[in-house]
Design an enzyme around this catalytic site. Structure first.
Site, PDB file in Angstrom:
ATOM      1  N   GLU A  92      49.277  14.914  66.459  1.00 18.74           N
ATOM      2  CA  GLU A  92      47.514  14.512  65.392  1.00 18.74           C
ATOM      3  C   GLU A  92      46.472  14.122  66.874  1.00 18.74           C
ATOM      4  O   GLU A  92      46.805  12.922  67.399  1.00 18.74           O
ATOM      5  CB  GLU A  92      47.292  13.331  64.627  1.00 18.74           C
ATOM      6  CG  GLU A  92      47.977  12.886  63.491  1.00 18.74           C
ATOM      7  CD  GLU A  92      47.860  12.296  62.366  1.00 18.74           C
ATOM      8  OE1 GLU A  92      46.665  11.548  62.945  1.00 18.74           O
ATOM      9  OE2 GLU A  92      48.917  11.858  61.489  1.00 18.74           O
ATOM     10  N   GLU A 139      53.694   6.994  62.279  1.00 18.45           N
ATOM     11  CA  GLU A 139      52.360   5.619  61.916  1.00 18.45           C
ATOM     12  C   GLU A 139      52.980   4.457  61.430  1.00 18.45           C
ATOM     13  O   GLU A 139      52.406   4.006  61.110  1.00 18.45           O
ATOM     14  CB  GLU A 139      51.182   6.361  62.331  1.00 18.45           C
ATOM     15  CG  GLU A 139      50.742   7.290  63.010  1.00 18.45           C
ATOM     16  CD  GLU A 139      48.485   6.858  62.598  1.00 18.45           C
ATOM     17  OE1 GLU A 139      48.409   6.413  62.212  1.00 18.45           O
ATOM     18  OE2 GLU A 139      48.539   8.123  63.727  1.00 18.45           O
TER      19      GLU A 139
HETATM   20  C1  GCO Z   1      47.233   8.726  60.993  1.00 18.24           C
HETATM   21  C2  GCO Z   1      46.792   9.310  59.536  1.00 18.24           C
HETATM   22  C3  GCO Z   1      46.123  10.491  58.808  1.00 18.24           C
HETATM   23  C4  GCO Z   1      45.012  10.186  59.527  1.00 18.24           C
HETATM   24  C5  GCO Z   1      43.583  10.351  60.491  1.00 18.24           C
HETATM   25  C6  GCO Z   1      42.419  10.118  60.659  1.00 18.24           C
HETATM   26  O1  GCO Z   1      48.356   9.188  60.779  1.00 18.24           O
HETATM   27  O2  GCO Z   1      46.223   7.692  60.922  1.00 18.24           O
HETATM   28  O3  GCO Z   1      48.143   9.682  60.192  1.00 18.24           O
HETATM   29  O4  GCO Z   1      46.523   9.564  57.537  1.00 18.24           O
HETATM   30  O5  GCO Z   1      43.660  10.846  58.083  1.00 18.24           O
HETATM   31  O6  GCO Z   1      44.374   9.920  61.818  1.00 18.24           O
HETATM   32  O7  GCO Z   1      42.177   8.718  60.624  1.00 18.24           O
END
Ligand code: GCO
Length: 462
Positions: free
Chosen positions: A365, A183
């Site tokens: 994710e 990200e």
């Molecule tokens: C993200 C993040 C995570 C967060 C998850 C929940 O990549 O945004 O990788 O670190 O914890 O998305 O908010």
């Protein structure tokens, strides 16, 4: 066609496993974490400081003044956590390496003890039959490099590729799945413009510089991994969320288009298609040198997508970027922590990414946050998380049925963990972590996910 049996089952109130007909053979089920969010042990065995260590100590930055100092103590408890993964039955674990753990000042001498931790973790995963998916960067830049300008300094490209070389050389005999970044849109926009992540500056010049340097660092790391790791399968992980106008008025619609470019396109477009979105070109130009676009656009093998919900923009004259971040409209369906629930948006993201980028997709994710605690019997009946996961998996099944090449799905997260600005109050785990004792308890969602994985495997076999 999609056939999701998700009726409530019996006394436990758990949903039945999702049975997803169109998933391809060998579909990969996983769980994700990241170093700063789970490892803890920030002062153990020679780890250097990361930008998050100091940022968490600044008053008012993190809910309840929480820090990642202890987190889930995964650094010491990884064996138990691998045990939980085995119980759930996942085929893959996505984790990140903490750059300051293996290179305490970001460059120069490596920290043997830090590297040895990742050896143990990887060996433990392989013994358990779980494929390690290693992400090089999940936001924890070494503090020493921030002091040299961090991502706004072009030298970071060389620092990052040296770090990639170190990790590839040490772990590449056993790890084959690598992601360069997690990200980048989040840590650049939040860090260099909106003030929600370190270094919490607000200067469009350094934002554009950071965006371009992250893209160059990605390209450089792909080259290093390709050259250094036999049979590597290399990807990158991007958050992708439809950007919507808060109100259906021209000014908000324009703001949503700009946010779409910054959030969804600023990294995958140059990395995969070789071009920045038009609205970013003027900003990037002063930082671009001849040959850069070629350096950025390297062949990768897969695209990781993180998705939770849509995002909203509104017009704001004062914003140098031409948009302001907006909360979702009041009437949308929400998760227990207030995030919009919209599975159709997830289906569309997968279809759009398939059409636009043409790469095999992995959902790296997806998950739901909640503020939760065990009931009197010690159980965590996280029915809302189960409902969210079931509905999002159904949407994934729809995308696959409509032609999207989705090859795997990772739940965020294995464990409750340090949720950045929200600290420990928002829990995303399939496994509950009682922070004072570090005791782990499988939630109902972990059992549901295990049953889903098993049911899909049995269906494929039959
Ligand atoms: C993200 C993040 C995570 C967060 C998850 C929940 O990549 O945004 O990788 O670190 O914890 O998305 O908010």
């Amino acid at each position: 066609m999609v056939n999701l049996h998700a009726a409530p089952s019996g006394a436990s109130n758990d949903r039945r496993p999702a049975i997803l007909e169109p998933l391809p053979r060998g579909f990969l089920w996983g769980v994700s974490t990241s170093a700063y969010q789970v490892e803890g042990a920030t002062r153990a065995d020679g780890r250097g400081a990361s930008i998050w260590d100091g940022y968490c100590r600044e008053p008012g930055r993190i809910a309840n003044g929480d820090t990642g100092d202890e987190a889930c103590d995964h650094y010491h408890r990884y064996r138990e956590d691998i045990g939980a993964m085995r119980q759930i039955g996942v085929g893959a674990y996505r984790f990140s390496v903490a750059w300051p753990r293996v290179l305490p000042t970001g460059r120069g001498s490596a920290n043997e003890a830090g590297l040895a931790f990742y050896d143990r973790l990887v060996d433990g995963l392989l013994e358990a039959g779980i494929e390690p998916w290693l992400c090089l960067y999940h936001w924890d830049l070494p503090q020493a490099l921030q002091e040299l300008g961090g991502w706004a300094n072009r030298d970071v490209v060389g620092w990052f590729s040296d770090y990639a070389l170190l990790v590839a050389g040490r772990l590449g005999d056993r790890v084959k799945r690598f992601a360069t970044f997690n990200e980048p849109a989040v840590f650049t926009l939040f860090g260099y413009s909106l003030g929600w992540h370190p270094p919490a500056t607000n200067d469009p010049e350094s934002l554009y510089a950071a965006v371009h340097h992250v893209n160059l660092a990605h390209g450089a790391a792909v080259d290093v991994l390709r050259a250094g790791v036999a049979a590597a399968s290399i990807g990158v992980i991007h958050n992708m969320q439809p950007s919507r106008p808060l109100r259906q008025v021209p000014a908000d619609r324009k703001a949503a288009t700009i946010l779409d470019d910054v959030w969804n396109r600023a990294f995958p477009d140059p990395q995969i298609l070789g071009e920045y979105p038009a609205s970013l070109r003027d900003g990037i130009d002063p930082h671009r040198r001849e040959g850069d676009m070629e350096r950025i656009r390297r062949q990768i093998d897969w695209l990781g997508i993180n998705h939770y919900s849509p995002i909203y923009a509104k017009a704001e004259g004062a914003s140098p970027l031409g948009f302001a971040w907006a909360d979702a409209p009041a009437d949308v369906a929400r998760s227990p922590i207030g995030w919009q629930v919209d599975p159709a948006a997830f289906r569309d993201v997968l279809l759009d990414a398939h059409d636009r980028y043409g790469l095999p997709l992995y959902v790296t994710e997806n998950g739901a946050g909640a503020v939760e605690k065990p009931d009197v019997s010690g159980e965590i009946h996280d029915v809302e998380r189960i409902d969210y996961l079931a509905r999002y998996l159904e949407a994934l099944g729809e995308a696959v049925a409509l032609g999207a090449d989705v090859r795997g799905y990772f739940v965020w997260s294995l464990l409750d963990n340090f949720e950045w600005g929200a600290g420990y109050q928002n829990r995303f785990g399939l496994v509950y972590v009682d922070y004072p004792t570090q005791r782990r308890t499988l939630k109902a969602s972990a059992r549901w996910y295990a049953a889903t994985i098993k049911a899909v495997a049995e269906r494929v076999a039959s």
